[in-house]
Design an enzyme around this catalytic site. Structure first.
Site, PDB file in Angstrom:
ATOM      1  N   THR A 182       1.623 -13.396  40.835  1.00 39.87           N
ATOM      2  CA  THR A 182       0.527 -12.696  41.518  1.00 39.87           C
ATOM      3  C   THR A 182       0.976 -12.268  42.911  1.00 39.87           C
ATOM      4  OG1 THR A 182      -1.053 -14.112  40.372  1.00 39.87           O
ATOM      5  CG2 THR A 182      -1.854 -12.993  42.345  1.00 39.87           C
ATOM      6  N   ILE A 185      -9.899 -11.686  50.144  1.00 38.52           N
ATOM      7  CA  ILE A 185      -9.456 -10.413  49.547  1.00 38.52           C
ATOM      8  C   ILE A 185     -10.435  -9.303  49.902  1.00 38.52           C
ATOM      9  CG2 ILE A 185      -8.868  -9.216  47.403  1.00 38.52           C
ATOM     10  CD1 ILE A 185      -8.111 -11.874  46.183  1.00 38.52           C
ATOM     11  N   GLY A 203     -13.505 -14.854  44.302  1.00 38.78           N
ATOM     12  CA  GLY A 203     -12.700 -16.049  44.085  1.00 38.78           C
ATOM     13  C   GLY A 203     -11.763 -15.889  42.896  1.00 38.78           C
ATOM     14  N   ASP A 205      -1.683 -22.391  42.255  1.00 34.49           N
ATOM     15  CA  ASP A 205      -3.109 -22.066  42.109  1.00 34.49           C
ATOM     16  C   ASP A 205      -3.786 -22.823  40.968  1.00 34.49           C
ATOM     17  OD1 ASP A 205      -2.721 -20.290  44.149  1.00 34.49           O
ATOM     18  OD2 ASP A 205      -3.425 -18.515  43.061  1.00 34.49           O
ATOM     19  N   HIS A 211       8.138 -14.370  78.399  1.00 35.15           N
ATOM     20  CA  HIS A 211       7.205 -13.410  78.987  1.00 35.15           C
ATOM     21  C   HIS A 211       7.774 -12.004  78.823  1.00 35.15           C
ATOM     22  CE1 HIS A 211       4.211 -11.787  81.719  1.00 35.15           C
ATOM     23  NE2 HIS A 211       5.187 -11.137  82.332  1.00 35.15           N
TER      24      HIS A 211
HETATM   25  P1  FAD Z   1       0.990 -16.988  40.369  1.00 43.71           P
HETATM   26  O1  FAD Z   1       1.571 -16.264  41.507  1.00 43.71           O
HETATM   27  O2  FAD Z   1      -0.323 -16.535  39.848  1.00 43.71           O
HETATM   28  O3  FAD Z   1       2.068 -16.946  39.225  1.00 43.71           O
HETATM   29  C1  FAD Z   1       1.839 -17.469  37.965  1.00 43.71           C
HETATM   30  C2  FAD Z   1       2.773 -16.791  36.983  1.00 43.71           C
HETATM   31  O4  FAD Z   1       2.680 -17.461  35.735  1.00 43.71           O
HETATM   32  C3  FAD Z   1       2.417 -15.335  36.707  1.00 43.71           C
HETATM   33  O5  FAD Z   1       3.544 -14.535  36.946  1.00 43.71           O
HETATM   34  C4  FAD Z   1       1.992 -15.309  35.231  1.00 43.71           C
HETATM   35  O6  FAD Z   1       2.389 -14.128  34.565  1.00 43.71           O
HETATM   36  C5  FAD Z   1       2.750 -16.515  34.697  1.00 43.71           C
HETATM   37  N1  FAD Z   1       2.121 -17.128  33.509  1.00 43.71           N
HETATM   38  C6  FAD Z   1       0.844 -17.579  33.395  1.00 43.71           C
HETATM   39  N2  FAD Z   1       0.641 -18.137  32.183  1.00 43.71           N
HETATM   40  C7  FAD Z   1       1.817 -18.031  31.533  1.00 43.71           C
HETATM   41  C8  FAD Z   1       2.257 -18.428  30.249  1.00 43.71           C
HETATM   42  N3  FAD Z   1       1.451 -19.065  29.391  1.00 43.71           N
HETATM   43  N4  FAD Z   1       3.533 -18.146  29.896  1.00 43.71           N
HETATM   44  C9  FAD Z   1       4.378 -17.511  30.744  1.00 43.71           C
HETATM   45  N5  FAD Z   1       4.018 -17.134  31.985  1.00 43.71           N
HETATM   46  C10 FAD Z   1       2.760 -17.388  32.364  1.00 43.71           C
HETATM   47  N6  FAD Z   1      -1.549 -16.076  49.377  1.00 43.71           N
HETATM   48  C11 FAD Z   1      -0.969 -16.239  50.587  1.00 43.71           C
HETATM   49  O7  FAD Z   1      -0.447 -17.310  50.887  1.00 43.71           O
HETATM   50  N7  FAD Z   1      -0.950 -15.209  51.494  1.00 43.71           N
HETATM   51  C12 FAD Z   1      -1.496 -14.011  51.222  1.00 43.71           C
HETATM   52  O8  FAD Z   1      -1.452 -13.097  52.058  1.00 43.71           O
HETATM   53  C13 FAD Z   1      -2.111 -13.820  49.958  1.00 43.71           C
HETATM   54  N8  FAD Z   1      -2.659 -12.627  49.630  1.00 43.71           N
HETATM   55  C14 FAD Z   1      -3.198 -12.463  48.393  1.00 43.71           C
HETATM   56  C15 FAD Z   1      -3.760 -11.227  48.079  1.00 43.71           C
HETATM   57  C16 FAD Z   1      -4.323 -11.017  46.841  1.00 43.71           C
HETATM   58  C17 FAD Z   1      -4.909  -9.673  46.509  1.00 43.71           C
HETATM   59  C18 FAD Z   1      -4.306 -12.070  45.877  1.00 43.71           C
HETATM   60  C19 FAD Z   1      -4.879 -11.843  44.510  1.00 43.71           C
HETATM   61  C20 FAD Z   1      -3.764 -13.293  46.178  1.00 43.71           C
HETATM   62  C21 FAD Z   1      -3.211 -13.513  47.444  1.00 43.71           C
HETATM   63  N9  FAD Z   1      -2.668 -14.735  47.806  1.00 43.71           N
HETATM   64  C22 FAD Z   1      -2.108 -14.908  49.044  1.00 43.71           C
HETATM   65  C23 FAD Z   1      -2.658 -15.874  46.878  1.00 43.71           C
HETATM   66  C24 FAD Z   1      -1.272 -16.020  46.205  1.00 43.71           C
HETATM   67  O9  FAD Z   1      -0.964 -14.821  45.529  1.00 43.71           O
HETATM   68  C25 FAD Z   1      -1.288 -17.177  45.250  1.00 43.71           C
HETATM   69  O10 FAD Z   1      -1.700 -18.345  45.929  1.00 43.71           O
HETATM   70  C26 FAD Z   1       0.083 -17.425  44.644  1.00 43.71           C
HETATM   71  O11 FAD Z   1       0.553 -16.292  43.967  1.00 43.71           O
HETATM   72  C27 FAD Z   1       0.029 -18.613  43.694  1.00 43.71           C
HETATM   73  O12 FAD Z   1       1.271 -18.829  43.139  1.00 43.71           O
HETATM   74  P2  FAD Z   1       1.439 -19.550  41.720  1.00 43.71           P
HETATM   75  O13 FAD Z   1       2.912 -19.685  41.515  1.00 43.71           O
HETATM   76  O14 FAD Z   1       0.601 -20.734  41.650  1.00 43.71           O
HETATM   77  O15 FAD Z   1       0.811 -18.535  40.666  1.00 43.71           O
HETATM   78  P1  NAD Z   2     -12.586 -16.277  48.540  1.00 40.80           P
HETATM   79  O1  NAD Z   2     -12.967 -17.616  48.045  1.00 40.80           O
HETATM   80  O2  NAD Z   2     -11.760 -16.153  49.759  1.00 40.80           O
HETATM   81  O3  NAD Z   2     -13.905 -15.427  48.830  1.00 40.80           O
HETATM   82  C1  NAD Z   2     -14.884 -15.233  47.882  1.00 40.80           C
HETATM   83  C2  NAD Z   2     -16.145 -14.808  48.609  1.00 40.80           C
HETATM   84  O4  NAD Z   2     -17.067 -14.336  47.655  1.00 40.80           O
HETATM   85  C3  NAD Z   2     -16.801 -15.952  49.375  1.00 40.80           C
HETATM   86  O5  NAD Z   2     -17.113 -15.508  50.666  1.00 40.80           O
HETATM   87  C4  NAD Z   2     -18.051 -16.248  48.541  1.00 40.80           C
HETATM   88  O6  NAD Z   2     -19.114 -16.728  49.320  1.00 40.80           O
HETATM   89  C5  NAD Z   2     -18.335 -14.886  47.958  1.00 40.80           C
HETATM   90  N1  NAD Z   2     -19.085 -14.885  46.701  1.00 40.80           N
HETATM   91  C6  NAD Z   2     -18.989 -15.736  45.652  1.00 40.80           C
HETATM   92  N2  NAD Z   2     -19.813 -15.341  44.651  1.00 40.80           N
HETATM   93  C7  NAD Z   2     -20.447 -14.227  45.077  1.00 40.80           C
HETATM   94  C8  NAD Z   2     -21.392 -13.338  44.503  1.00 40.80           C
HETATM   95  N3  NAD Z   2     -21.845 -13.527  43.264  1.00 40.80           N
HETATM   96  N4  NAD Z   2     -21.813 -12.288  45.232  1.00 40.80           N
HETATM   97  C9  NAD Z   2     -21.354 -12.070  46.492  1.00 40.80           C
HETATM   98  N5  NAD Z   2     -20.444 -12.882  47.080  1.00 40.80           N
HETATM   99  C10 NAD Z   2     -19.988 -13.933  46.384  1.00 40.80           C
HETATM  100  O7  NAD Z   2     -11.931 -15.541  47.271  1.00 40.80           O
HETATM  101  P2  NAD Z   2     -11.081 -14.201  47.157  1.00 40.80           P
HETATM  102  O8  NAD Z   2     -11.281 -13.330  48.331  1.00 40.80           O
HETATM  103  O9  NAD Z   2     -11.363 -13.669  45.799  1.00 40.80           O
HETATM  104  O10 NAD Z   2      -9.595 -14.751  47.174  1.00 40.80           O
HETATM  105  C11 NAD Z   2      -9.148 -15.679  46.185  1.00 40.80           C
HETATM  106  C12 NAD Z   2      -8.085 -16.592  46.728  1.00 40.80           C
HETATM  107  O11 NAD Z   2      -6.910 -15.856  46.978  1.00 40.80           O
HETATM  108  C13 NAD Z   2      -8.474 -17.213  48.070  1.00 40.80           C
HETATM  109  O12 NAD Z   2      -9.081 -18.463  47.870  1.00 40.80           O
HETATM  110  C14 NAD Z   2      -7.179 -17.356  48.773  1.00 40.80           C
HETATM  111  O13 NAD Z   2      -6.704 -18.662  48.579  1.00 40.80           O
HETATM  112  C15 NAD Z   2      -6.239 -16.369  48.106  1.00 40.80           C
HETATM  113  N6  NAD Z   2      -5.940 -15.278  49.069  1.00 40.80           N
HETATM  114  C16 NAD Z   2      -5.313 -15.581  50.232  1.00 40.80           C
HETATM  115  C17 NAD Z   2      -5.039 -14.585  51.133  1.00 40.80           C
HETATM  116  C18 NAD Z   2      -4.335 -14.924  52.403  1.00 40.80           C
HETATM  117  O14 NAD Z   2      -3.776 -16.002  52.497  1.00 40.80           O
HETATM  118  N7  NAD Z   2      -4.326 -14.056  53.395  1.00 40.80           N
HETATM  119  C19 NAD Z   2      -5.401 -13.281  50.879  1.00 40.80           C
HETATM  120  C20 NAD Z   2      -6.056 -13.007  49.698  1.00 40.80           C
HETATM  121  C21 NAD Z   2      -6.311 -14.015  48.781  1.00 40.80           C
END
Ligand code: FAD
Ligand code: NAD
Length: 465
Positions: free
Chosen positions: A42, A187, A272, A312, A444
């Site tokens: 992801t 997000i 979420g 995650d 600075h």
């Molecule tokens: P993932 O990155 O989800 O990887 C899991 C992998 O497992 C995937 O590639 C999937 O294809 C694979 N997989 C799943 N099931 C199977 C299976 N059965 N067989 C083979 N492969 C499989 N976090 C931050 O720290 N900073 C950020 O700025 C940030 N921004 C984000 C922005 C967005 C839009 C989103 C959606 C998330 C963001 N996150 C951020 C969260 C971050 O992406 C996740 O916390 C992180 O990717 C988790 O890593 P992971 O290895 O647990 O899982």
């Molecule tokens: P989030 O938990 O950050 O926010 C979800 C928001 O949706 C909350 O404010 C919640 O109150 C609201 N909500 C829940 N149900 C609702 C409803 N029915 N109607 C309206 N509002 C509702 O989740 P996200 O933004 O989807 O991100 C998911 C995860 O991805 C985060 O928990 C974070 O760990 C990770 N992430 C991290 C970063 C970063 O580190 N900069 C960036 C993006 C995502």
């Protein structure tokens, strides 16, 4: 049917899984990693990196727009500006391509075998994978589940058509004129602000009374101010009900119980993420859960011997750097090293405008844990570098024990403060006291001087305020 027998099998090559596999390979462990999509998960393909690329492009465009409108006092003027979103997305895809290829290269360098396909558990130590060349059975002594998470779908607003998740939002090639974001968390705000900067009319529908409910109100206030200045409409305490009959608007119940119809080319649902455990035979293994997540101990062990889980799939905070730290630790444990989760803090950053970074305890959290504290804030409006960068909004805050001055927390809100997270985390991991930060020469002119000044202020010796 082909069969592989290995010491370590990692399922999922996101930041948790790929780091675990690389470290295990480096330690000489015979390791196989299975990935259904692209290495990087992801984070690299539809999360951290693509979103930050889009946010940066949006900021550049917004800055140019402001110059065009004569809204900057520096004397920089431009003649015209436009954004070609398809080109922006192609640029972002190029970065993703370089990084995912880089991860494959690192895995190969560490002698990790990569199997492409979806893994399905037969039992705790055996999986089957449908690959392009047929079915592959993999048997392992130890298994690491690193399958990540998926966006949560709302029953009344299922994904499809105009209703999109962050994954689709990061690949739009046409700018939505009207974007309604449901969920004002990480997000929703990061992407909502980016689309607003690129020119979309954005509304955010948040269920709780405050956006970013995980952060304290003081830190969120500058973001709220910026949201309102930039014309983003915020409906806090509101419920998204359903799409209107014509499918071109979202019906919302506002905090005072009224119904409102918000026209929308796209409805971005960001409420979420949930652990990815379905469809891979994990249910049948019947591992203990903590809510919907896999339950782990301080070594990332699940309830079944020889099966670890990281990232995650194990719950909050769902952050890439936590997943990576868990992955590295588990590889070392599998190699026989004595390791446990001994981190004092996990930094969290929200890449909004302005950015928020928090490490350790906030004042409220510290008091709730029974500490008597000293806390101080230093505003960027008193920082020379911030002034030269037209970014005086925000502050750095320090929280320390009143008796020993041990630093319990560091937080900041402001332009570019994400880069302060390393200094914050290091201070807490090293057990710094206010005197350590105050006594360190900070270069600075930098915004980091605000960290030293906040510590000086907490000690009653502020120099520049
Ligand atoms: P993932 O990155 O989800 O990887 C899991 C992998 O497992 C995937 O590639 C999937 O294809 C694979 N997989 C799943 N099931 C199977 C299976 N059965 N067989 C083979 N492969 C499989 N976090 C931050 O720290 N900073 C950020 O700025 C940030 N921004 C984000 C922005 C967005 C839009 C989103 C959606 C998330 C963001 N996150 C951020 C969260 C971050 O992406 C996740 O916390 C992180 O990717 C988790 O890593 P992971 O290895 O647990 O899982
Ligand atoms: P989030 O938990 O950050 O926010 C979800 C928001 O949706 C909350 O404010 C919640 O109150 C609201 N909500 C829940 N149900 C609702 C409803 N029915 N109607 C309206 N509002 C509702 O989740 P996200 O933004 O989807 O991100 C998911 C995860 O991805 C985060 O928990 C974070 O760990 C990770 N992430 C991290 C970063 C970063 O580190 N900069 C960036 C993006 C995502």
């Amino acid at each position: 049917m082909k069969e592989i027998v290995c010491k370590l099998l990692v399922i999922g090559a996101g930041p948790g899984g790929y780091v675990c596999a690389i470290r295990a390979g480096q330690l000489g462990i015979d390791t196989v990693i299975v990935e259904a999509g692209k290495p990087g998960g992801t984070c690299l393909t539809v999360g951290c990196i693509p979103s930050k690329a889009l946010i940066h492009a949006a900021e550049e465009f917004d800055a140019t727009q402001k110059m065009l409108a004569g809204k900057n006092p520096m004397g920089v003027r431009v003649e015209g500006a436009s954004i070609d979103l398809a080109k922006t997305i192609a640029w972002k895809d190029g970065i993703v391509g370089r990084l995912t290829a880089g991860v494959s290269g690192l895995l190969q360098k560490a002698r990790v075998k990569i199997v492409h396909g979806r893994a399905h558990f037969r039992d705790g130590k055996t999986v089957e994978v449908e690959t392009e060349t047929g079915q592959q059975i993999i048997r392992a002594e130890t298994v690491v589940i690193a399958t990540g998470s998926d966006p949560v779908e709302l029953a009344n607003l299922p994904f499809g058509g105009r209703v999109i998740s962050s994954t689709e939002a990061l690949s739009l090639t046409e700018l939505p004129k009207k974007l309604v974001v449901v969920g004002g968390g990480y997000i929703g705000l990061e992407l909502g602000i980016a689309f607003s900067k690129m020119g979309s009319e954005v509304s955010v529908v948040e269920a709780t009374p405050q956006v970013l409910p995980l952060y304290d109100a003081e830190l969120v206030r500058p973001v709220m101010r910026k949201l309102s200045e930039s014309g983003i409409r915020l409906l806090a305490g509101a419920k998204a009900m359903a799409l209107a009959d014509n499918g071109e608007a979202l019906i919302v119940e506002t905090s005072d119980g009224r119904r409102e119809t918000l026209p929308a080319d796209r409805v971005l649902v960001t409420v979420g993420r949930r652990p990815r455990t379905a469809g891979s035979g994990l249910e049948e293994l019947d591992l203990d859960r903590a809510g919907p997540y896999l339950r782990i101990d301080d070594q990332c062990r699940t309830s079944m011997r020889g099966i670890y889980a990281i990232g995650d799939v194990t719950g909050e905070p769902m952050l890439a750097h936590r997943a990576m730290a868990q992955g590295e630790m588990v590889a070392e444990i599998v190699a026989g090293r004595k390791r446990g989760w001994d981190k004092r803090c996990i930094p969290a950053i929200c890449f909004t405008d302005p950015e928020i970074v928090t490490v350790g305890l906030s004042p409220v959290e510290a008091r709730a844990q029974g500490y008597e504290i000293r806390t101080a804030q230093f505003p960027f409006s008193a920082n020379g570098r911030a002034m030269t960068m037209l970014s005086e909004e925000g502050f750095v805050r320090v929280v320390a024990r009143a008796d020993t001055n041990l630093v319990l927390g560091l937080q900041a809100v402001g332009v570019g403060v994400s880069e302060l997270s390393a200094a914050f985390a290091l201070a807490i991991e090293m057990g710094a006291r206010l005197e350590d930060i105050a006594g360190t020469i900070h270069a600075h002119p930098t915004r980091s001087e605000a960290v030293m000044e906040a510590a000086l202020k907490a000690l009653g010796n502020a120099l520049h305020i």
